[in-house]
Design an enzyme around this catalytic site. Structure first.
Site, PDB file in Angstrom:
ATOM      1  CB  SER A 187      -0.961  -0.001   1.186  1.00 54.51           C
ATOM      2  OG  SER A 187      -0.275  -0.257   2.388  1.00 54.51           O
ATOM      3  CG  HIS A 215      -3.600  -0.676  -2.226  1.00 54.46           C
ATOM      4  ND1 HIS A 215      -3.968   0.648  -2.154  1.00 54.46           N
ATOM      5  CD2 HIS A 215      -3.488  -1.108  -0.936  1.00 54.46           C
ATOM      6  CE1 HIS A 215      -4.050   1.013  -0.884  1.00 54.46           C
ATOM      7  NE2 HIS A 215      -3.767  -0.036  -0.121  1.00 54.46           N
ATOM      8  CE  LYS A 246      -7.247   0.571   0.298  1.00 53.99           C
ATOM      9  NZ  LYS A 246      -7.403   1.710   1.195  1.00 53.99           N
TER      10      LYS A 246
HETATM   11  C1  LIG Z   1      -3.699  -3.338   2.148  1.00 44.57           C
HETATM   12  C2  LIG Z   1      -4.905  -2.872   2.905  1.00 44.57           C
HETATM   13  N1  LIG Z   1      -5.661  -3.781   3.543  1.00 44.57           N
HETATM   14  C3  LIG Z   1      -6.759  -3.415   4.243  1.00 44.57           C
HETATM   15  C4  LIG Z   1      -7.149  -2.096   4.335  1.00 44.57           C
HETATM   16  C5  LIG Z   1      -8.340  -1.711   5.168  1.00 44.57           C
HETATM   17  O1  LIG Z   1      -9.400  -1.351   4.359  1.00 44.57           O
HETATM   18  P1  LIG Z   1     -10.542  -0.296   4.814  1.00 44.57           P
HETATM   19  O2  LIG Z   1      -9.955   1.061   4.713  1.00 44.57           O
HETATM   20  O3  LIG Z   1     -11.627  -0.553   3.846  1.00 44.57           O
HETATM   21  O4  LIG Z   1     -10.951  -0.639   6.198  1.00 44.57           O
HETATM   22  C6  LIG Z   1      -6.413  -1.125   3.664  1.00 44.57           C
HETATM   23  C7  LIG Z   1      -6.828   0.299   3.719  1.00 44.57           C
HETATM   24  O5  LIG Z   1      -6.118   1.206   3.972  1.00 44.57           O
HETATM   25  C8  LIG Z   1      -5.251  -1.515   2.938  1.00 44.57           C
HETATM   26  O6  LIG Z   1      -4.487  -0.605   2.324  1.00 44.57           O
END
Ligand SMILES: Cc1ncc(COP(=O)(O)O)c(C=O)c1O
Length: 398
Positions: A187, A215, A246
Site C-alpha cells: 500500500s 490495492h 478504493k
Molecule cells: C492493504 C490494505 N488492507 C486493508 C485495508 C483496510 O481497508 P478499509 O480502509 O476498507 O478498512 C487497507 C486500507 O487502507 C489496505 O491498504
C-alpha cells in the site's frame, strides 16, 4: 497519576500545527474527483485511493440513491441476524466469480475483513507467516487471535524477500498448519508481491496462501482482477481479501475462497457477527462499480497507463520511486522533516499528496505517497510533475 496524563503530554501534533506543517485530518470542502476544494482553494488530488475515479460517477451515485430509496439508510443489525439483504448475497456471488473463487463474504470495512478472517482461522495451534510491511489490519487480525486463543504464532519475513521467506519456512515443523499472508500490491510503495515464488514456496512447505488485494483489484491485470490476474496465478491463492474503499468507490470489504472455509468464517468471525452489516447504498455502489469494471476495462487500462507515465516521468526527473509498478508511486525522500516540508510546499502549490513516515514505512524511508485515478487528465498530471520538479530542485532532492 491519571489515565488521561498521556493525552496532556502529547504535544507533537499541536507543535506541527503551529508551524503550519501538520498534514493530517485536512477537511475536503468539495470533491470533484481529481480536483477538490480545500482551504477554499482548488487542489489537484494525488492522495486518494479512488483509483477508478468512480465515487462521482453518476451511474454509481444513482445506484446508491436507489438502494437507499428501496432499503433505507441502514441494515440496523448484524449479517448474522436481521442485517442480511438479498443485495449482500448477490454481491457475494458476483465477487466470488470476479476473483475466481467458490464463495465470498462481505464485511463492513476492509479492516474488519482482515480482522475477521485472520482471527477466525488462526488458533494457537496454527502459524501465520507475514511480510513485515503488510497492512496494519493483517497484524491486528493476528493480535486479535492471540487475545482470543491465549496466544498466536506469528513469523515475519523481510519485505517481499522470498529467500528470507524460505529461511523462515525451512525452520518450521513440517506438519504445523500454516498460512502465508501478503499484500498483493503493497500500500505505501506500490510494489507487487513476488507471487510466483511465494506460491512455489507455499507448495514446497505446505502452507496456505492469503492475498490482501486492497490495492490490486480494479487496478492490476487485463480486466482488473488484481494480483492473481497480473501473474495468471489463481488456484494456488487460497484466500483473496479486498476492500471496497478504493477501486470500488464504497466502504466495506470481502474475503473469498473455498466454500467450506468461507462458511466457517461466516459463523465464527467476531468482527462480522458483532457489528452491523454494510448499508444498502454501499452494497449497491460496489455492484455498480463491479459492473462498470467488467463492461469498461478501458478505465483500468487508463489507470495503468497513468501509473506507468508517472513512474517514468518522476524517474526521468531524478526522483526515487522505489520498486513501484502500479498507480501508487512513492517519492522516497528519506528524512521525516524534509518530507513534511516537501508536503507543505506542494500543498501550498495546489497539490494534495500523502506524507508517510515510520512506522508506516521503515525509518529513513519517509516518502510522499502519490496515487492516481483513471479520471486524472493529462494536464493535471503535467501540472503535478512541474510542481514536483520545481520543489525537488529548490529542496535539493533532485
Ligand atoms: C492493504 C490494505 N488492507 C486493508 C485495508 C483496510 O481497508 P478499509 O480502509 O476498507 O478498512 C487497507 C486500507 O487502507 C489496505 O491498504
Amino acid at each position: 497519576m491519571d489515565i488521561f496524563d498521556k493525552c496532556l503530554k502529547f504535544t507533537r501534533a499541536k507543535e506541527a500545527m503551529e508551524m503550519g506543517i501538520y498534514p493530517y485530518f485536512k477537511p475536503i470542502q468539495e470533491n470533484h474527483g481529481p480536483r477538490v476544494i480545500m482551504d477554499g482553494k482548488e487542489i489537484i488530488m494525488i492522495g486518494s485511493n479512488n483509483y477508478l475515479g468512480l465515487t462521482k460517477d453518476p451511474r454509481v451515485q444513482e445506484a446508491a440513491i436507489k438502494a437507499i430509496e428501496k432499503y433505507g439508510t441502514s441494515c440496523s443489525g448484524s449479517r448474522f441476524l436481521n442485517g442480511t439483504l438479498e443485495l449482500h448475497e448477490e454481491l457475494e456471488e458476483k465477487l466470488a466469480a470476479f476473483v475466481k473463487k467458490e464463495s465470498a463474504l462481505c464485511f463492513s470495512t476492509g479492516y474488519q475483513s482482515n480482522l475477521g478472517a485472520i482471527s477466525t482461522l488462526l488458533t494457537k495451534d496454527d502459524l501465520i507467516i507475514t511480510d513485515k510491511t503488510n497492512h496494519a489490519s493483517i497484524f491486528d487480525g493476528i493480535f486479535l487471535s492471540a487475545g482470543l486463543h491465549m496466544g498466536a504464532n506469528i513469523k515475519r519475513y523481510k519485505h517481499n524477500d522470498m529467500d528470507d521467506l524460505e529461511r523462515v519456512l525451512s525452520k518450521l515443523e513440517s506438519d504445523i498448519p500454516k498460512m502465508i499472508i501478503t499484500d498483493g500490491v503493497f500500500s505505501m510503495e506500490g510494489d507487487l508481491v513476488n507471487l510466483p515464488r511465494l506460491v512455489e514456496l507455499a507448495g514446497k512447505y505446505r502452507a496456505r496462501v492469503y492475498v490482501d488485494d486492497a490495492h490490486g483489484l480494479g487496478v492490476e491485470g487485463e480486466t482488473g482482477r488484481g494480483t492473481q490476474e497480473y501473474y495468471n496465478i489463481w488456484d494456488e491463492v487460497d484466500l483473496v481479501m479486498c476492500t471496497f474503499s478504493k477501486s470500488f468507490a464504497s466502504l466495506g470489504g470481502f474475503i473469498a475462497g473455498k466454500s467450506e472455509v468461507i462458511h466457517y468464517i461466516k459463523h465464527f468471525a467476531r468482527p462480522l457477527i458483532f457489528s452491523a452489516s454494510m448499508p444498502p447504498a454501499n452494497i449497491a455502489t460496489v455492484l455498480k462499480t463491479l459492473e462498470i469494471i467488467q463492461k469498461e476495462p478501458q478505465i483500468v487500462h487508463r489507470l495503468q497507463k497513468i501509473g506507468q507515465k508517472m513512474i517514468r516521468e518522476f524517474q526521468a526527473l531524478g526522483f526515487n520511486t522505489g520498486e513501484s509498478k502500479t498507480p501508487i508511486v512513492p517519492i522516497i525522500i528519506g528524512n521525516d522533516d524534509k518530507t513534511f516540508q516537501f508536503w507543505a510546499i506542494l500543498f501550498q502549490n495546489g497539490v494534495y499528496s500523502n506524507p508517510v513516515i515510520s512506522p508506516a514505512v521503515p525509518p529513513d524511508r519517509a516518502l510522499i505517497r502519490t496515487s492516481y485515478m483513471a479520471t486524472h487528465e493529462d494536464r493535471d498530471l503535467d501540472i503535478v510533475l512541474d510542481k514536483f520538479k520545481k520543489i525537488g530542485k529548490e529542496m535539493g532532492i533532485i
